[in-house]
Design a protein around this motif. Structure first.
Motif, PDB file in Angstrom:
ATOM      1  N   MET A 177     -38.804   4.651  -3.083  1.00 51.80           N
ATOM      2  CA  MET A 177     -37.548   3.857  -3.388  1.00 51.80           C
ATOM      3  C   MET A 177     -36.571   4.920  -3.699  1.00 51.80           C
ATOM      4  O   MET A 177     -36.701   6.279  -4.071  1.00 51.80           O
ATOM      5  N   PRO A 178     -35.160   4.801  -3.279  1.00 57.58           N
ATOM      6  CA  PRO A 178     -34.043   5.676  -3.652  1.00 57.58           C
ATOM      7  C   PRO A 178     -33.954   5.927  -5.148  1.00 57.58           C
ATOM      8  O   PRO A 178     -34.179   4.790  -5.762  1.00 57.58           O
ATOM      9  N   ILE A 179     -33.777   7.345  -5.422  1.00 61.95           N
ATOM     10  CA  ILE A 179     -33.760   7.611  -6.903  1.00 61.95           C
ATOM     11  C   ILE A 179     -32.739   6.898  -7.576  1.00 61.95           C
ATOM     12  O   ILE A 179     -32.884   6.095  -8.738  1.00 61.95           O
ATOM     13  N   LYS A 180     -31.662   6.460  -6.940  1.00 65.64           N
ATOM     14  CA  LYS A 180     -30.419   5.884  -7.570  1.00 65.64           C
ATOM     15  C   LYS A 180     -30.743   4.341  -7.553  1.00 65.64           C
ATOM     16  O   LYS A 180     -30.043   3.745  -8.497  1.00 65.64           O
ATOM     17  N   ASP A 181     -31.640   3.690  -7.056  1.00 70.05           N
ATOM     18  CA  ASP A 181     -32.100   2.496  -7.363  1.00 70.05           C
ATOM     19  C   ASP A 181     -33.076   2.196  -8.218  1.00 70.05           C
ATOM     20  O   ASP A 181     -33.253   1.142  -8.627  1.00 70.05           O
ATOM     21  N   ILE A 182     -33.620   3.234  -8.926  1.00 68.88           N
ATOM     22  CA  ILE A 182     -34.581   2.951  -9.927  1.00 68.88           C
ATOM     23  C   ILE A 182     -33.955   2.926 -11.086  1.00 68.88           C
ATOM     24  O   ILE A 182     -33.570   3.772 -11.903  1.00 68.88           O
ATOM     25  N   THR A 183     -33.856   1.749 -11.835  1.00 64.33           N
ATOM     26  CA  THR A 183     -33.301   1.452 -13.053  1.00 64.33           C
ATOM     27  C   THR A 183     -34.424   0.845 -13.843  1.00 64.33           C
ATOM     28  O   THR A 183     -35.620   1.105 -13.478  1.00 64.33           O
ATOM     29  N   SER A 184     -34.164   0.345 -14.989  1.00 60.66           N
ATOM     30  CA  SER A 184     -35.130  -0.098 -16.027  1.00 60.66           C
ATOM     31  C   SER A 184     -35.920  -1.152 -15.345  1.00 60.66           C
ATOM     32  O   SER A 184     -37.114  -1.450 -15.774  1.00 60.66           O
ATOM     33  N   TRP A 185     -35.648  -1.998 -14.452  1.00 53.66           N
ATOM     34  CA  TRP A 185     -36.363  -3.037 -13.975  1.00 53.66           C
ATOM     35  C   TRP A 185     -37.450  -2.661 -13.088  1.00 53.66           C
ATOM     36  O   TRP A 185     -38.477  -2.952 -13.393  1.00 53.66           O
TER      37      TRP A 185
ATOM     38  N   LEU B 161     -31.991  19.174 -13.145  1.00 57.01           N
ATOM     39  CA  LEU B 161     -32.024  20.777 -12.823  1.00 57.01           C
ATOM     40  C   LEU B 161     -32.274  21.028 -11.353  1.00 57.01           C
ATOM     41  O   LEU B 161     -31.922  22.124 -10.917  1.00 57.01           O
ATOM     42  N   TRP B 162     -32.763  20.014 -10.638  1.00 59.95           N
ATOM     43  CA  TRP B 162     -32.775  20.074  -9.198  1.00 59.95           C
ATOM     44  C   TRP B 162     -31.707  19.437  -8.332  1.00 59.95           C
ATOM     45  O   TRP B 162     -31.634  19.207  -7.261  1.00 59.95           O
ATOM     46  N   ASN B 163     -30.671  18.867  -9.109  1.00 55.36           N
ATOM     47  CA  ASN B 163     -29.496  18.292  -8.578  1.00 55.36           C
ATOM     48  C   ASN B 163     -29.798  17.104  -7.970  1.00 55.36           C
ATOM     49  O   ASN B 163     -29.235  16.675  -6.742  1.00 55.36           O
ATOM     50  N   LEU B 164     -30.931  16.390  -8.404  1.00 57.68           N
ATOM     51  CA  LEU B 164     -31.546  15.132  -7.634  1.00 57.68           C
ATOM     52  C   LEU B 164     -31.002  13.775  -8.047  1.00 57.68           C
ATOM     53  O   LEU B 164     -31.168  12.896  -7.715  1.00 57.68           O
ATOM     54  N   HIS B 165     -30.599  13.835  -9.568  1.00 60.43           N
ATOM     55  CA  HIS B 165     -30.109  12.800 -10.104  1.00 60.43           C
ATOM     56  C   HIS B 165     -29.294  13.207 -11.309  1.00 60.43           C
ATOM     57  O   HIS B 165     -29.596  13.990 -12.138  1.00 60.43           O
ATOM     58  N   GLN B 166     -28.137  12.523 -11.568  1.00 55.60           N
ATOM     59  CA  GLN B 166     -27.315  12.965 -12.647  1.00 55.60           C
ATOM     60  C   GLN B 166     -27.078  11.553 -13.638  1.00 55.60           C
ATOM     61  O   GLN B 166     -26.289  11.641 -14.523  1.00 55.60           O
ATOM     62  N   GLY B 167     -27.741  10.502 -13.358  1.00 53.70           N
ATOM     63  CA  GLY B 167     -27.685   9.352 -14.212  1.00 53.70           C
ATOM     64  C   GLY B 167     -28.489   9.378 -15.440  1.00 53.70           C
ATOM     65  O   GLY B 167     -29.085  10.186 -15.658  1.00 53.70           O
ATOM     66  N   SER B 168     -28.373   7.955 -15.953  1.00 48.05           N
ATOM     67  CA  SER B 168     -29.572   8.015 -16.989  1.00 48.05           C
ATOM     68  C   SER B 168     -31.198   7.893 -16.747  1.00 48.05           C
ATOM     69  O   SER B 168     -31.345   7.485 -15.566  1.00 48.05           O
ATOM     70  N   ASN B 169     -31.624   8.023 -17.530  1.00 50.90           N
ATOM     71  CA  ASN B 169     -33.118   7.904 -17.542  1.00 50.90           C
ATOM     72  C   ASN B 169     -33.593   6.611 -17.430  1.00 50.90           C
ATOM     73  O   ASN B 169     -33.500   5.928 -18.627  1.00 50.90           O
ATOM     74  N   PRO B 170     -34.129   5.737 -16.594  1.00 52.18           N
ATOM     75  CA  PRO B 170     -34.596   4.517 -16.313  1.00 52.18           C
ATOM     76  C   PRO B 170     -35.469   4.226 -17.532  1.00 52.18           C
ATOM     77  O   PRO B 170     -35.583   3.019 -18.136  1.00 52.18           O
TER      78      PRO B 170
END
Length: 372
Positions: free
Chosen positions: A142-150, A185-194
């Motif tokens: 899965m793309p990191i950006k698509d991983i939400t709480s669901w 830290l690795w510039n892979l995700h800047q959003g919230s922690n799902p």
């Protein structure tokens, strides 16, 4: 003394180098002059060899600046223009990085984390195993950006449906949470922690049922178990015997080497146990006798006490243990997993027998190597 020469273009002039050559003649350095806020301003554009710098180019840039000064808009100096161009380049670079992040799979983040884990955590092998067996099949592609709480909720439900122990489910969710916390830290995700978001939505999301063992072997049951194990698998018998009379965990028994055992003084040193504090276990006479019988005449100090058929470190308790429990019908009719007899039941049995003998709770705590 520097000699500046005019061109046919107003406000554009140049000087010639005494050492640099360009196209068979002295190279020229161009600058532009204009007025701003009633003051004369001069800015250098550079040498011809920098690429594309010539009188026509300089005149065009000067015309832009003069026009913007009159209109009170846009860049009003070469410095302003360079800053605008740099801002545009930065914006394009950020957009490119964002697009790349949008396509980055969770597996990329996981590999970054596992590399970090190998160098910073004693439990890195458990991290690798949990990711490979339990997390990667669900989230890896899965793309990191698509991983939400669901998807996190779905991971939890899938693990429960596969019959994984509540503690295993908790460890997996905690591992995913840790990976997302490291992602910036690795510039892979800047959003919230799902995982954190899932916890906000369901306050008990990371709460697991009490998995404490509610049963322990009676002396009669332990005797019957050891007798049956001796006939089926002597090594398994000795492992169970060691856990029963020392309270050692299966993982600690798997890692036990002859170098860790001092038979003369009756002490086992447990390196890197569950609570990360090196501990010592004192051997009862019957345990010391069992280990003396197991010890070969010639043994390498760093060889494992218990091994598989290839002489390698054990990774799990033989299923012969469960088959023996089944034959003895210790779990017959038991549906609550906390009341089922398993190899780990030997450890609380050790503590329970001590309590029945009148050993204080503080002594039991020390012997069980509990932090609290």
């Amino acid at each position: 003394m520097t000699i500046w020469k005019k061109t046919k273009h107003p406000g554009v002039r140049y000087k010639e180098s005494r050492t640099r050559r360009y196209k068979g003649r002295a190279e020229r350095y161009y600058s532009v002059r204009y007025r701003r806020n009633g003051k004369s301003v001069e800015e250098g554009l550079g040498w011809e060899s920098s690429g594309g710098i010539n009188p026509n180019y300089c005149a065009r840039l000067r015309g832009e600046i003069v026009s913007n000064i009159r209109a009170g808009r846009g860049h009003q100096s070469l410095k302003d223009r360079r800053e605008e161009e740099e801002a545009i380049r930065d914006a394009k670079q950020r957009e490119k990085q964002a697009q790349k992040r949008d396509k980055t799979s969770f597996d990329v983040l996981a590999q970054h984390y596992l590399d970090w884990s190998r160098n910073n955590k004693k439990s890195w092998k458990q991290d690798e195993t949990r990711y490979r067996l339990h997390i990667k099949p669900s989230l890896g592609a899965m793309p990191i950006k698509d991983i939400t709480s669901w998807p996190i909720e779905r991971l939890k439900q899938d693990l429960k449906a596969k019959g994984k122990a509540p503690q295993t489910v908790l460890h997996c969710l905690a591992l995913v949470r840790a990976m997302f916390y490291k992602a910036p830290l690795w510039n892979l995700h800047q959003g919230s922690n799902p995982v954190r978001e899932a916890t906000k939505e369901h306050k008990k999301f990371l709460t697991i049922p009490d998995a404490s063992r509610l049963e322990f072997f009676s002396h009669e049951q332990a005797s019957a178990l050891l007798k049956e194990l001796r006939t089926r698998n002597l090594q398994l018998h000795d492992m169970a015997f060691l856990s029963l009379y020392t309270g050692m965990r299966a993982g600690e028994i798997f890692k036990l080497q002859w170098a860790d055992i001092n038979l003369e003084h009756g002490i086992i040193t447990i390196l890197d146990p569950k609570n990360d504090e090196t501990a010592r276990v004192f051997l009862a006479p019957q345990v010391k006798d069992m280990l003396q019988k197991r010890r070969p005449d010639r043994v390498k100090s760093h060889s494992f006490v218990f091994t598989d058929s290839q002489g390698r470190k054990l990774k799990e308790v033989s299923n012969t243990f469960d088959r023996t429990i089944q034959k003895l019908k210790f779990n017959e009719g038991v549906t609550d997993r906390r009341r089922r007899f398993v190899f780990h039941t030997l450890r609380p049995t050790f503590a329970s027998w001590l309590a029945m003998q009148g050993t204080s709770i503080f002594e039991i705590k020390d012997l069980m190597r509990h932090k609290r």
